[in-house]
Design an enzyme around this catalytic site. Structure first.
Site, PDB file in Angstrom:
ATOM      1  CE1 TYR A  87      -1.864  -1.966  -0.964  1.00 49.97           C
ATOM      2  CE2 TYR A  87      -0.215  -3.713  -0.791  1.00 49.97           C
ATOM      3  CZ  TYR A  87      -1.139  -3.003  -1.543  1.00 49.97           C
ATOM      4  OH  TYR A  87      -1.340  -3.326  -2.864  1.00 49.97           O
ATOM      5  CB  ALA A 121       1.371  -7.084   0.477  1.00 54.90           C
ATOM      6  CE  LYS A 122       3.372  -1.822   3.281  1.00 56.76           C
ATOM      7  NZ  LYS A 122       4.535  -1.521   2.426  1.00 56.76           N
ATOM      8  N   PRO A 123       3.866  -7.308   6.614  1.00 53.34           N
ATOM      9  CG  PRO A 123       6.112  -7.446   7.278  1.00 53.34           C
ATOM     10  CD  PRO A 123       5.153  -6.593   6.489  1.00 53.34           C
ATOM     11  CG  LEU A 124       0.050  -6.145  11.941  1.00 57.05           C
ATOM     12  CD1 LEU A 124      -0.608  -7.477  12.294  1.00 57.05           C
ATOM     13  CD2 LEU A 124       0.388  -5.367  13.205  1.00 57.05           C
TER      14      LEU A 124
END
Length: 380
Positions: free
Chosen positions: A188, A190-193
């Protein structure tokens, strides 16, 4: 000021992203193009697992392992109540029953004593068969896998790691995503990756399980997609998203260092006036979120908003209190921490491109609000 600044990251790698996207469009291999396998191989090397199986989203990345394990009606899967709905949703979608467990007040991850009590209760009742545990690495911090794996091995339970927020995090020299029989994550945005849409992946060292996961994710295919050996679903990572993720993975470790620096500044600047998140000994959070706790949370959130500083409450209500999940089993020792956290937790802006000047303004605004309100209370 952005809560999560994807624009700054985009500017950093704009030319590489454009070239990668153009290459996919020019080649025309939009489904299962070569970039998907390339990304899977690079991510497997980063996380330290033998296999990565990409899929359409993080929810499918949790659901497909349940399908592969044959978990369904009459089975119990133990999940934390203080997390996003997908962790329990997939259990219900598989026609099994989620059993809600409380979380540790310091890490927000599964509380081992609460888990033990829940397993004992399900076994004593005899209605459901304990089958699996889905620990969540909440906000990027690894769960207590040493204790969880000991329980799982003793009880014969499958562990499916929910690392949706934790790629880049680690504990004890192992990367998040590499714990249990299978790890799952989300891309998604907004995730770190994160990609520029939906995406997910599963991690495993088990050759047979990897093959099953690929089959279930591609309509249950056997030798080809026209030879169906099981009932599956359509869950593939688009080639465009894989190409984007290759470029983002290349800078992930550098971004992890930057996230840690932001977390350190928050802890140093706020640790004496609020409960501020910190790493575990021997571990590194991926810092998907930076959480603080204060009894003045509601007033503080409003004050930050007035000053143009975004903040978010994760999570406003534990799963066992929500209409969709309130009738499922829960640990007999109660869910006090999961019920209390929504009253005073607050997540602050967290991303690798947060400037020291902006962060200093956030810290100063919080300190001024907490300090002035404390003085008011004392004077009263």
């Amino acid at each position: 000021m952005q809560f999560i600044d994807l624009g700054a990251q985009r500017e950093r790698i704009r030319d590489r992203l454009k070239a990668a996207i153009d290459r996919v469009v020019d080649e025309g291999r939009y489904i299962l193009g070569p970039q998907v396998t390339e990304f899977e191989n690079k991510l497997a090397a980063y996380v330290g697992t033998k296999h990565v199986v990409a899929c359409a989203n993080g929810t499918d990345a949790l659901l497909l392992p349940l399908f592969a394990a044959g978990i369904g009606p009459g089975d119990a899967v133990f999940v934390p109540s203080f997390t996003f709905a997908a962790t329990a949703e997939v259990v219900a979608l598989a026609k099994a029953e989620p059993v809600f467990v409380d979380v540790d007040p310091n890490t927000y991850n599964i509380d081992v004593a609460s888990l033990e009590a829940a397993i004992a209760m399900i076994k004593a009742e005899g209605r459901l068969k304990p089958r699996a545990i889905i620990p969540v690495d909440l906000f990027g911090l690894a769960a207590d896998y040493e204790a969880i794996m000991a329980i799982a091995n003793r009880e014969g339970l499958m562990v499916i790691e929910d690392a949706a927020q934790a790629i880049g995090g680690s504990i004890g020299g192992k990367m998040c995503g590499s714990f249990g029989a299978v790890g799952s994550t989300s891309f998604y945005p907004a995730k770190p990756l994160g990609c520029y849409g939906d995406g997910g992946a599963m991690f495993t060292n088990d050759d047979a399980l990897a093959e099953q996961l690929r089959s279930f994710a591609f309509h249950g295919k056997g030798e080809t997609q026209y030879d169906n050996v099981r009932v599956g679903i359509n869950s593939r990572l688009d080639t465009l998203q894989a190409a984007i993720l290759i470029e983002k993975l290349a800078i992930l470790e550098d971004e992890m260092v930057a996230r840690q620096a932001v977390a350190n500044r928050y802890a140093k600047g706020l640790g004496d006036i609020v409960t501020a998140a910190r790493n575990l000994d021997g571990g590194r959070s991926a810092w998907a979120q930076y959480a603080i706790e204060t009894p003045k949370r509601d007033g503080l959130k409003a004050h930050l908003g007035e000053k143009g500083i975004p903040s978010v409450i994760y999570y406003v209500k534990p799963l066992h209190s929500q209409i969709a999940y309130r009738d499922y089993p829960r640990t007999p020792t109660g869910l006090a921490v999961s019920e209390e956290l929504p009253n005073h937790i607050l997540c602050l802006p967290m991303h690798p491109y947060l400037s020291e000047a902006d962060q200093d303004r956030i810290i100063e605004t919080i300190r001024n609000y907490i300090g002035s309100n404390s003085a008011h209370v004392a004077a009263a």
